[in-house]
Write an enzyme that holds these catalytic residues in place. Structure first.
Site, short mmCIF file in Angstrom:
data_model
loop_
_atom_site.label_atom_id
_atom_site.label_comp_id
_atom_site.label_asym_id
_atom_site.label_seq_id
_atom_site.Cartn_x
_atom_site.Cartn_y
_atom_site.Cartn_z
N ARG A 1 9.12 56.63 28.89
CA ARG A 1 8.20 56.28 27.82
C ARG A 1 9.01 56.19 26.52
O ARG A 1 10.01 56.87 26.35
CB ARG A 1 7.11 57.34 27.68
CG ARG A 1 6.16 57.42 28.86
CD ARG A 1 5.12 58.51 28.67
NE ARG A 1 4.19 58.58 29.79
CZ ARG A 1 4.42 59.26 30.91
NH1 ARG A 1 5.54 59.96 31.03
NH2 ARG A 1 3.54 59.26 31.89
N LYS B 1 4.85 63.76 27.45
CA LYS B 1 3.44 63.68 27.84
C LYS B 1 3.10 64.67 28.95
O LYS B 1 2.10 65.40 28.88
CB LYS B 1 3.08 62.27 28.29
CG LYS B 1 1.63 62.10 28.69
CD LYS B 1 1.32 60.65 29.04
CE LYS B 1 -0.15 60.49 29.43
NZ LYS B 1 -0.47 59.08 29.77
N HIS C 1 4.96 50.08 26.31
CA HIS C 1 4.90 50.34 27.75
C HIS C 1 5.32 49.14 28.59
O HIS C 1 5.55 49.29 29.79
CB HIS C 1 3.48 50.74 28.15
CG HIS C 1 3.25 52.22 28.21
ND1 HIS C 1 4.23 53.12 28.59
CD2 HIS C 1 2.16 52.97 27.95
CE1 HIS C 1 3.75 54.34 28.56
NE2 HIS C 1 2.51 54.29 28.17
N ARG D 1 8.61 49.82 30.41
CA ARG D 1 8.41 50.74 31.55
C ARG D 1 7.68 50.03 32.69
O ARG D 1 8.02 50.20 33.86
CB ARG D 1 7.64 51.95 31.05
CG ARG D 1 7.28 53.01 32.08
CD ARG D 1 6.70 54.21 31.33
NE ARG D 1 5.83 55.05 32.15
CZ ARG D 1 6.21 56.14 32.80
NH1 ARG D 1 7.48 56.51 32.75
NH2 ARG D 1 5.35 56.86 33.48
N HIS E 1 2.82 59.60 38.45
CA HIS E 1 1.40 59.28 38.56
C HIS E 1 0.75 60.15 39.63
O HIS E 1 1.41 60.60 40.56
CB HIS E 1 1.21 57.81 38.92
CG HIS E 1 1.50 56.88 37.78
ND1 HIS E 1 1.68 55.53 37.94
CD2 HIS E 1 1.64 57.12 36.44
CE1 HIS E 1 1.92 54.97 36.76
NE2 HIS E 1 1.90 55.91 35.85
N TYR F 1 -1.33 50.35 37.02
CA TYR F 1 -0.37 50.43 35.91
C TYR F 1 0.54 49.21 35.88
O TYR F 1 0.86 48.68 34.81
CB TYR F 1 0.44 51.71 36.05
CG TYR F 1 1.41 51.95 34.92
CD1 TYR F 1 0.97 52.49 33.71
CD2 TYR F 1 2.76 51.68 35.07
CE1 TYR F 1 1.84 52.72 32.67
CE2 TYR F 1 3.65 51.91 34.02
CZ TYR F 1 3.18 52.43 32.83
OH TYR F 1 4.07 52.65 31.80
#
Length: 205
Positions: free
Chosen positions: A61, A85, A153, A156, A179, A188
Site C-alpha cells: 500500500r 492497515k 491502489h 498494487r 485478504h 479487488y
C-alpha cells in the site's frame, strides 16, 4: 466511455493500471529526468520512477511504501514491512533486478542508512505524503492519456491482477495481499464475468 468499473452490488472502484500504460508512465518519467538540468527535479523524477517501480513489484500500500528507509535489510536485498492497515508483517527477498535498481537509486541520490527512500523536497529526511504521491501518479497518468479511474491502489492492483493472470494462483495472491477470502481478492483485482468467460473460451485440453 465511462471512467468507472462496476463490481458486485454496483460499487465503484479504481482499476488496476494496464501494464502498457504504466510502462509508458515510467518512460515519460525517465525522459523528464534525463532532459532537465535542474538537480532537484532530477531527484524528484528519479524518486517518482522508483516509487512506481516498487509499487508495481511489491504490492505495498502506498502508505507502507512511503515509510521505507535505507537499512541493512534493504541493502542486502530483503523487503520488510509491518502493514499500517493490518499490522501484519511481510518479509521476503527482492528480485535480483529490482534489488539492483534500488541500490543504483540509493547510490545516485547519495542516501544514507535510516534516510527515507522517497523523500519530500520540504524539510529534512521526511517522506513525501500520500496525497503528494497520488497527485504525482495522477499527473503522469493524465500525461500518457489514461482515461479509466485510477488511484494509488492501481499500482498494487496491477501487481495483483498481473500475478493472477500469469499464475492463476489465487490462494498465494490472497495471502500476499492479506485478504480474508479469495472472493475479496477477485473483486479487488476487478476480475469480472467477462474475464471468466474469456478464460473458459481459451481453455482447451
Amino acid at each position: 466511455m465511462s471512467r468507472y468499473f462496476k463490481v458486485n452490488y454496483g460499487r465503484k472502484t479504481v482499476r488496476p493500471f494496464k501494464v502498457e500504460d504504466v510502462k509508458n508512465m515510467m518512460i515519460l518519467i525517465k525522459k523528464k529526468r534525463d532532459n532537465t538540468e535542474n538537480e532537484d527535479e532530477k531527484r524528484m523524477y528519479d524518486r517518482d520512477w522508483l516509487m512506481i517501480k516498487l509499487g508495481l513489484n511489491t504490492a505495498f500500500r502506498i502508505q507502507d511504501l512511503l515509510q521505507l528507509r535505507v537499512n541493512d535489510l534493504l541493502l542486502k536485498g530483503t523487503m520488510y514491512v509491518r502493514e499500517s492497515k493490518t499490522k501484519k508483517e511481510q518479509y521476503w527477498e527482492l528480485n535480483d533486478k529490482l534489488h539492483k535498481e534500488v541500490i543504483d537509486y540509493i547510490n545516485r541520490n547519495n542516501l544514507y542508512e535510516d534516510e527515507f527512500l522517497f523523500q519530500s523536497r520540504k524539510g529534512t529526511n521526511k517522506p513525501i505524503s500520500r496525497q503528494n504521491a497520488w497527485i504525482r501518479i495522477k499527473d503522469y497518468a493524465d500525461e500518457v492519456g489514461i482515461k479509466y479511474l485510477i488511484g494509488c491502489h492501481s499500482l498494487r492492483k496491477c501487481f495483483a491482477r498481473t500475478f493472477y493472470e500469469n499464475t492463476h494462483d489465487l490462494i498465494t495472491l490472497q495471502q500476499m495481499l492479506n485478504h480474508s477470502s479469495p472472493q475479496i481478492t477477485l473483486i479487488y483485482i476487478c476480475w469480472d464475468d467477462a474475464d471468466q468467460q474469456k478464460s473458459r473460451k481459451e481453455f482447451y485440453l
